[in-house]
Design a protein around this motif. Structure first.
Motif, PDB file in Angstrom:
ATOM      1  N   GLY A  97       0.821  -1.211   0.000  1.00 25.94           N
ATOM      2  CA  GLY A  97       0.000   0.000   0.000  1.00 25.94           C
ATOM      3  C   GLY A  97       0.845   1.246   0.000  1.00 25.94           C
ATOM      4  O   GLY A  97       2.015   1.241  -0.397  1.00 25.94           O
ATOM      5  N   THR A  99      -2.453   7.748   0.820  1.00 22.00           N
ATOM      6  CA  THR A  99      -3.368   8.236  -0.223  1.00 22.00           C
ATOM      7  C   THR A  99      -3.023   9.671  -0.585  1.00 22.00           C
ATOM      8  O   THR A  99      -2.985  10.551   0.274  1.00 22.00           O
ATOM      9  CB  THR A  99      -4.826   8.167   0.266  1.00 22.00           C
ATOM     10  N   ILE A 116      -8.278   5.576  -6.413  1.00 27.24           N
ATOM     11  CA  ILE A 116      -7.462   6.196  -5.373  1.00 27.24           C
ATOM     12  C   ILE A 116      -6.016   6.213  -5.848  1.00 27.24           C
ATOM     13  O   ILE A 116      -5.529   5.220  -6.413  1.00 27.24           O
ATOM     14  CB  ILE A 116      -7.565   5.419  -4.041  1.00 27.24           C
ATOM     15  N   ILE A 152      -2.125   6.317  -4.723  1.00 24.56           N
ATOM     16  CA  ILE A 152      -1.268   6.108  -3.549  1.00 24.56           C
ATOM     17  C   ILE A 152       0.170   6.450  -3.920  1.00 24.56           C
ATOM     18  O   ILE A 152       0.612   6.216  -5.046  1.00 24.56           O
ATOM     19  CB  ILE A 152      -1.371   4.661  -3.008  1.00 24.56           C
ATOM     20  N   TYR A 210     -11.577   1.806  -1.392  1.00 30.10           N
ATOM     21  CA  TYR A 210     -10.900   1.800  -0.096  1.00 30.10           C
ATOM     22  C   TYR A 210     -11.139   0.496   0.682  1.00 30.10           C
ATOM     23  O   TYR A 210     -10.186  -0.177   1.101  1.00 30.10           O
ATOM     24  CB  TYR A 210     -11.355   3.001   0.733  1.00 30.10           C
ATOM     25  N   TYR A 218      -9.534  -2.838  -0.904  1.00 26.98           N
ATOM     26  CA  TYR A 218      -8.079  -3.006  -0.781  1.00 26.98           C
ATOM     27  C   TYR A 218      -7.645  -3.195   0.673  1.00 26.98           C
ATOM     28  O   TYR A 218      -6.756  -4.000   0.962  1.00 26.98           O
ATOM     29  CB  TYR A 218      -7.351  -1.813  -1.410  1.00 26.98           C
ATOM     30  N   THR A 219      -8.269  -2.457   1.592  1.00 31.44           N
ATOM     31  CA  THR A 219      -7.874  -2.597   2.996  1.00 31.44           C
ATOM     32  C   THR A 219      -8.295  -3.963   3.553  1.00 31.44           C
ATOM     33  O   THR A 219      -7.581  -4.555   4.374  1.00 31.44           O
ATOM     34  CB  THR A 219      -8.483  -1.473   3.844  1.00 31.44           C
ATOM     35  N   TRP A 270      -4.136  -4.460   2.403  1.00 33.58           N
ATOM     36  CA  TRP A 270      -3.352  -3.283   2.024  1.00 33.58           C
ATOM     37  C   TRP A 270      -3.569  -2.168   3.053  1.00 33.58           C
ATOM     38  O   TRP A 270      -4.587  -2.138   3.750  1.00 33.58           O
ATOM     39  CB  TRP A 270      -3.786  -2.754   0.656  1.00 33.58           C
ATOM     40  N   THR A 271      -2.614  -1.267   3.114  1.00 36.10           N
ATOM     41  CA  THR A 271      -2.795  -0.049   3.900  1.00 36.10           C
ATOM     42  C   THR A 271      -2.794   1.139   2.950  1.00 36.10           C
ATOM     43  O   THR A 271      -1.997   1.205   2.014  1.00 36.10           O
ATOM     44  CB  THR A 271      -1.688   0.132   4.949  1.00 36.10           C
ATOM     45  N   LEU A 272      -3.717   2.053   3.162  1.00 37.11           N
ATOM     46  CA  LEU A 272      -3.786   3.265   2.345  1.00 37.11           C
ATOM     47  C   LEU A 272      -3.543   4.502   3.195  1.00 37.11           C
ATOM     48  O   LEU A 272      -3.942   5.608   2.842  1.00 37.11           O
ATOM     49  CB  LEU A 272      -5.155   3.351   1.656  1.00 37.11           C
TER      50      LEU A 272
END
Length: 467
Positions: A36, A39, A61, A63, A152, A155-156, A160-162
């Motif tokens: 990730g 953002t 989004i 990143i 969002y 993916y999280t 993942w981290t955003l």
């Protein structure tokens, strides 16, 4: 030639059976935040970072990740698109078993091809800044039933981290495919001509507004000139003691003034009728793919047709097969003596043909746009000349303008017919049977038309001058 295409196509399908790709690299993906980045641009409406347009909708989004960061698959699926996608640059789309899709954009290199099966964590691309981008980052999307939704949660929930940076692994872009190297960016060729066509459209709007604005003032000018003319004539009749002659000509003059006043009041309608008459003549003389007024109103449609023509050719030719083949197939073909050199010459030929075709097309679009502008300028000048046509001392010049308006009407009809004939020819080409000969012929036709249009104008002007 078609037989050669088919043989090469079969060879390209067979070669991968003997040269299989190595298994994809897979990043560890069991721990939270395994990939990730922070953002930099969320999903939804925003100010476009490139154009500055307010209210542009962002379908994903962005990143922040360094250039050439290994981009892993967020979930299992099948690659349904891998290539150049305009403003998104190098773009990969993966369809999951449930029918939903995820995608990455602005990539620097792509490691997968359409039809490949990927597993969660497989490195499928490298991050970059291709397409419409202001710097290295990664655009991520999530689509349900073909519609982009806020990615969002998807993916999280996949780990993942955003919110912040993670340890990144840098990849080698030379091992992947950069479709920007092989794609002819038609939009970059068209941009100037689209702007020119848009400028001409704005000029037409300004002329139309000027006609509507000046109409009331022209009426006031006519009434002032009529009053002045009557005062002068009446005064002259007093000095010459010929009031009877003045009264006898007054009825005739009032009738003439009324006719001209009626023309001024209804001039916008008359101008529209003249324009419609020109296009009706053109539509009667030749019936093409579209009606003539539609084509002439937006001649830049010619660029779209040229784009479709070359896109279909590239996709259905040896050039397209080689260009968009897998890296393994390309490496095998390019190692054959002479193939690389021939391919470069072939690509250069197509690019030269496209460039010449677009230069001729740009000239034609600008010429047609100017023809429309000149037609409306003539209408505008005729409106200004109408009050002066009421008086013998100034009636000669307006009469010449009305003659010019008639010739411009004929000019517009002829230009419309010729342009429609060429456009119809382009649209009638079989999409699956477009060869190099057809591209050359289209370029020659476009060039001939670029020379024919000025010749038509010259003949019209000669007729106006009485030559």
């Amino acid at each position: 030639m078609k037989i050669i295409y088919k043989i090469l196509s079969v060879l390209i399908l067979i070669i991968p059976l003997f040269f299989s790709n190595a298994s994809a690299e897979n990043l560890p993906h069991s721990s939270p935040g395994w990939f990730g980045g922070p953002t930099s641009s969320p999903f939804g409406y925003r100010v476009d970072p490139v154009t500055g347009a307010v209210g542009a909708f962002h379908e994903g989004i962005d990143i922040e990740v360094p250039l050439n960061t290994k981009a892993p698959a967020v979930a299992d699926g099948t690659v349904t698109f891998a290539g150049w996608a305009g403003g998104y640059g190098n773009y990969v789309e993966v369809t999951m078993p449930n029918g939903s899709m995820y995608a990455y954009g602005h990539l620097n290199a792509i490691f997968v091809n359409v039809g490949d099966t990927v597993k969660k964590g497989d490195v499928i691309a490298l991050s970059g800044s291709t397409g419409k981008s202001t710097g290295p980052h990664m655009h991520i999307e999530y689509k349900v039933n073909g519609q982009a939704v806020d990615p969002y949660h998807f993916y999280t929930s996949a780990g993942w981290t955003l919110e912040g940076a993670v340890p990144y692994e840098e990849g080698n872009p030379e091992n992947g495919k950069n479709y920007q190297d092989e794609v002819i960016d038609f939009q970059s060729y068209f941009e100037l001509s689209f702007e020119a066509a848009d400028t001409f459209a704005k000029i037409l709007v300004a002329i139309t507004k000027a006609i509507n604005l000046i109409q009331s003032h022209i009426i006031a000018l006519l009434l002032s000139l009529i009053t002045l003319d009557l005062i002068i004539r009446y005064t002259y009749s007093i000095f010459t003691n010929n009031k009877e002659g003045f009264l006898q000509s007054l009825t005739e003059r009032l009738f003439k003034y009324s006719i001209i006043l009626a023309f001024i009041v209804s001039w916008a309608i008359i101008a529209e009728l003249i324009k419609n008459f020109a296009f009706e003549v053109a539509d009667t003389a030749y019936v093409g793919s579209y009606n003539n007024e539609y084509l002439i109103a937006d001649p830049s449609i010619l660029f779209k047709q040229v784009g479709h023509l070359y896109k279909n050719y590239i996709n259905n030719s040896v050039m397209g097969i080689v260009t968009f083949a897998s890296p393994t197939i390309q490496s095998v073909l390019m190692n054959i003596p002479g193939i690389s050199f021939v391919f470069e010459l072939y690509y250069l030929l197509i690019l030269c043909l496209l460039t010449l075709t677009l230069l001729f097309a740009a000239y034609i679009v600008c010429y047609i746009s100017w023809t429309i502008v000149f037609f409306y300028l003539t209408i505008f000048c005729c409106l200004i000349g109408l009050p002066f046509s009421a008086f013998k001392i100034t009636e000669k010049k307006p009469a010449m303008m009305y003659k010019s308006l008639g010739l411009q009407c004929l000019h517009l009809a002829i230009i419309s017919i010729v342009f429609n004939m060429m456009y119809t020819y382009f649209t009638s080409l079989d999409q699956n049977d477009i060869g190099i000969g057809a591209l050359i012929l289209c370029m020659v036709n476009m060039g001939c038309l670029a020379f024919v249009f000025p010749s038509i104008t010259s003949k019209i002007n000669g007729a106006f001058a009485g030559e």
